[in-house]
Design a protein around this motif. Structure first.
Motif, PDB file in Angstrom:
ATOM      1  N   GLN A 170     -24.030 -28.794   6.056  1.00 41.40           N
ATOM      2  CA  GLN A 170     -23.356 -29.518   5.142  1.00 41.40           C
ATOM      3  C   GLN A 170     -22.486 -30.584   5.591  1.00 41.40           C
ATOM      4  OE1 GLN A 170     -20.814 -26.941   2.762  1.00 41.40           O
ATOM      5  NE2 GLN A 170     -22.249 -25.529   2.303  1.00 41.40           N
ATOM      6  N   VAL A 171     -22.450 -30.623   7.080  1.00 36.57           N
ATOM      7  CA  VAL A 171     -21.537 -31.506   7.577  1.00 36.57           C
ATOM      8  C   VAL A 171     -21.598 -32.884   7.368  1.00 36.57           C
ATOM      9  CG1 VAL A 171     -22.424 -31.589   9.946  1.00 36.57           C
ATOM     10  CG2 VAL A 171     -20.174 -31.944   9.690  1.00 36.57           C
ATOM     11  N   LEU A 172     -20.666 -33.592   6.456  1.00 38.17           N
ATOM     12  CA  LEU A 172     -20.209 -35.015   6.779  1.00 38.17           C
ATOM     13  C   LEU A 172     -21.548 -35.925   6.095  1.00 38.17           C
ATOM     14  CD1 LEU A 172     -19.081 -35.648  10.258  1.00 38.17           C
ATOM     15  CD2 LEU A 172     -17.777 -35.253   8.065  1.00 38.17           C
ATOM     16  N   ALA A 173     -21.422 -35.897   4.860  1.00 36.32           N
ATOM     17  CA  ALA A 173     -21.922 -36.930   4.128  1.00 36.32           C
ATOM     18  C   ALA A 173     -21.250 -38.204   4.366  1.00 36.32           C
ATOM     19  CB  ALA A 173     -22.025 -36.618   2.452  1.00 36.32           C
TER      20      ALA A 173
ATOM     21  N   TRP B 257     -24.533 -36.551  11.727  1.00 35.61           N
ATOM     22  CA  TRP B 257     -25.441 -36.952  10.504  1.00 35.61           C
ATOM     23  C   TRP B 257     -26.847 -37.197  10.674  1.00 35.61           C
ATOM     24  CZ3 TRP B 257     -28.295 -40.754   8.179  1.00 35.61           C
ATOM     25  CH2 TRP B 257     -28.446 -40.339   6.722  1.00 35.61           C
TER      26      TRP B 257
ATOM     27  N   VAL C 130     -16.650 -29.626   7.512  1.00 38.89           N
ATOM     28  CA  VAL C 130     -17.920 -29.058   7.327  1.00 38.89           C
ATOM     29  C   VAL C 130     -17.918 -28.913   5.723  1.00 38.89           C
ATOM     30  CG1 VAL C 130     -19.676 -27.280   7.157  1.00 38.89           C
ATOM     31  CG2 VAL C 130     -18.371 -28.084   9.300  1.00 38.89           C
ATOM     32  N   LYS C 131     -16.928 -28.081   5.046  1.00 41.20           N
ATOM     33  CA  LYS C 131     -17.043 -27.920   3.592  1.00 41.20           C
ATOM     34  C   LYS C 131     -16.981 -29.013   2.704  1.00 41.20           C
ATOM     35  CE  LYS C 131     -15.113 -24.509   0.265  1.00 41.20           C
ATOM     36  NZ  LYS C 131     -14.557 -25.673  -0.550  1.00 41.20           N
ATOM     37  N   ASP C 132     -15.796 -29.863   2.961  1.00 37.87           N
ATOM     38  CA  ASP C 132     -15.597 -31.005   2.177  1.00 37.87           C
ATOM     39  C   ASP C 132     -16.087 -32.335   2.555  1.00 37.87           C
ATOM     40  OD1 ASP C 132     -13.556 -29.023   0.990  1.00 37.87           O
ATOM     41  OD2 ASP C 132     -11.895 -29.715   2.309  1.00 37.87           O
ATOM     42  N   ARG C 133     -17.087 -32.242   3.716  1.00 40.02           N
ATOM     43  CA  ARG C 133     -17.698 -33.342   4.091  1.00 40.02           C
ATOM     44  C   ARG C 133     -16.805 -34.753   4.110  1.00 40.02           C
ATOM     45  NH1 ARG C 133     -23.294 -32.926   0.602  1.00 40.02           N
ATOM     46  NH2 ARG C 133     -23.194 -30.598   0.324  1.00 40.02           N
ATOM     47  N   SER C 134     -15.611 -34.438   5.145  1.00 43.07           N
ATOM     48  CA  SER C 134     -14.661 -35.478   4.975  1.00 43.07           C
ATOM     49  C   SER C 134     -13.800 -35.296   6.390  1.00 43.07           C
ATOM     50  CB  SER C 134     -13.632 -35.273   3.759  1.00 43.07           C
ATOM     51  OG  SER C 134     -12.449 -36.034   4.107  1.00 43.07           O
TER      52      SER C 134
ATOM     53  N   GLY D  80     -19.430 -23.635   6.658  1.00 43.70           N
ATOM     54  CA  GLY D  80     -18.945 -24.385   5.621  1.00 43.70           C
ATOM     55  C   GLY D  80     -18.555 -23.348   4.501  1.00 43.70           C
TER      56      GLY D  80
ATOM     57  N   ALA E 100     -19.061 -38.674  13.772  1.00 47.21           N
ATOM     58  CA  ALA E 100     -19.677 -38.174  12.449  1.00 47.21           C
ATOM     59  C   ALA E 100     -21.040 -38.727  12.169  1.00 47.21           C
ATOM     60  CB  ALA E 100     -18.611 -38.517  11.354  1.00 47.21           C
TER      61      ALA E 100
END
Length: 452
Positions: A3-6, A25, A408-412, A245, A21
């Motif tokens: 899930q890491v980093l949109a 990705w 990872v979880k919040d992608r932030s 995540g 980051a």
């Protein structure tokens, strides 16, 4: 980890963190769209019939790693040189726009002076209107020139930041290449010396032992198998949950607790089913009652793509056994100290911090000093432990499971001020995975992220 980093949700952070980051990705996208090949090191273990064959094969792997590192260093140096050329061009453009802005301002001032003089002389209305129009145009020209200059100055700052980051990356790649070359030379010399003396450096697992180890960990072709080893209470389960995540209370999370609840290896697939990652919790054995290589082989640790060795204050004999034998089997290892947030807070308390007054003056400076002290003490401690164990020095990653989970979880990167080595740990594991497990290395897609 899947899930890491949109990238669109990164938020405000330093260029270095953004670059990491983006790199992560792109690596994840590459892994998602390319077929994984078998682990070449594990194949070498299965195919060799003697210690002689094995040690020569492992020495060859070390040489290949050194060659790849050298190529990466050359590429990073080319990118650094290109970035500095961009910076030179940006500075020349900025200088040219400064000159044009100054010229526009002088024209405006000259026309303003003419207007003032005409009012004193009392010239005709038509002449006055003409001068006013000229003045308004000159003012618009000045504003446009100044706006272009401001944009160029901002772009110049960004390009300079990229140039500095590219230079740092080139220097790091050069250091890694030198270390890989040194390790390859040592591996070759050690292999030749042992073979001259007739010493087989390690007992090679049999085909039956390899099959049994694969069955025990539910090994799957086409997947990456990452192990996390450490004593109870070191934060293995929390680290595995964070990098997947997941909160510790999630139904699919690894069980957490100070007391080791099982003596078997725990298996945890990535939360994103589209990514071929499986994480394993390797229980700590405390004091070894058997030779280190026998412990390593009996646990089947030779099947893993990499091993994360998690520690609190000092390595155990099990940690040393894992590091020693991973080196024999050419398995990448990552030494990690977790719970960075807890350790930083404890150092702050020792320095006079009072959580009852969380807004107390100097809190930020206390936090910064505690953070730097933790990093310095941890690196010195690891270096000393490795030296005492007769192992070469290697990097240690200082991480907070909470910060890693947030990334990872919040992608932030909203917690960017808390980030220490979390992003670099993910990046380095993915880089190693792509390097070893793809027929065409992810560098074929390098342009996708190297130009960022």
């Amino acid at each position: 980890m899947g899930q890491v980093l949109a990238v669109g949700a990164i938020g405000v952070a330093g260029y270095g963190l953004l670059r990491l980051a983006w790199h992560i990705w792109k690596r994840l996208r590459f892994i998602h769209t390319h077929r994984v090949r078998d682990n070449p090191r594990l194949r070498a273990v299965a195919e060799t019939k003697s210690g002689k064959e094995y040690v020569l094969e492992m020495a060859q792997f070390a040489t290949q790693d050194a060659s790849k590192a050298a190529r990466a260093a050359e590429q990073a140096q080319r990118q650094s040189e290109a970035a500095w050329q961009d910076q030179i061009r940006a500075r020349l453009l900025e200088d040219e726009l400064v000159r044009k802005a100054e010229e526009a301002k002088r024209r405006e001032q000259n026309i303003q002076a003419e207007c003032n003089a005409s009012r004193v002389r009392g010239t005709s209305r038509n002449s006055e209107q003409s001068r006013v129009k000229r003045l308004e145009k000159a003012q618009r020209d000045t504003r446009r020139a100044q706006e272009k200059l401001r944009n160029a100055q901002q772009a110049s700052k960004e390009i300079a930041a990229k140039a500095r980051a590219a230079q740092e990356a080139a220097e790091q790649a050069t250091r890694e290449a030198a270390e890989s070359a040194r390790a390859a030379k040592e591996a070759q010399e050690e292999a030749e010396e042992r073979l001259r003396r007739g010493i087989e450096p390690v007992v090679i697992p049999t085909l039956d032992e390899i099959a049994a180890a694969k069955t025990r960990v539910q090994y799957e072709q086409g997947r990456f198998h990452f192990a996390v080893a450490g004593v109870a209470g070191s934060g293995k389960s929390s680290l595995i949950n964070a990098i997947r995540g997941m909160e510790n209370r999630h139904q699919d999370a690894a069980d957490t607790g100070v007391v080791e609840t099982t003596v078997t290896i725990g298996r945890y697939p990535d939360s994103n089913p589209d990514l071929p990652f499986v994480w394993y919790d390797i229980p700590g054995a405390g004091t070894l009652s058997q030779p280190d290589w026998l412990y390593f082989n009996s646990q089947g640790l030779f099947v893993f793509d990499c091993v994360v060795v998690l520690f609190d204050n000092r390595f155990t004999l099990t940690d040393i056994a894992i590091l020693t034998n991973c080196r024999r089997f050419q398995i990448p290892t990552y030494i990690v100290r977790s719970k960075a947030d807890v350790h930083i807070r404890n150092i702050m308390y020792d320095s006079g911090y009072d959580s009852a007054h969380d807004e107390m003056p100097g809190r930020e400076s206390l936090y910064s000093a505690a953070r730097e002290r933790l990093i310095a003490d941890t690196r010195a401690n690891v270096k000393r432990n490795l030296k005492e164990a007769g192992l070469p020095d290697q990097r240690v990653y200082v991480v907070s499971n909470r910060t890693l989970l947030s990334i990872v979880k919040d992608r932030s990167l909203g917690v960017s001020y808390k980030i220490i080595d979390e992003l670099e740990l993910i990046k380095d594991i993915l880089d190693e995975a792509c390097s070893c497990r793809y027929a065409a290395r992810a560098n074929n897609d390098a342009d996708d992220y190297q130009d960022f």
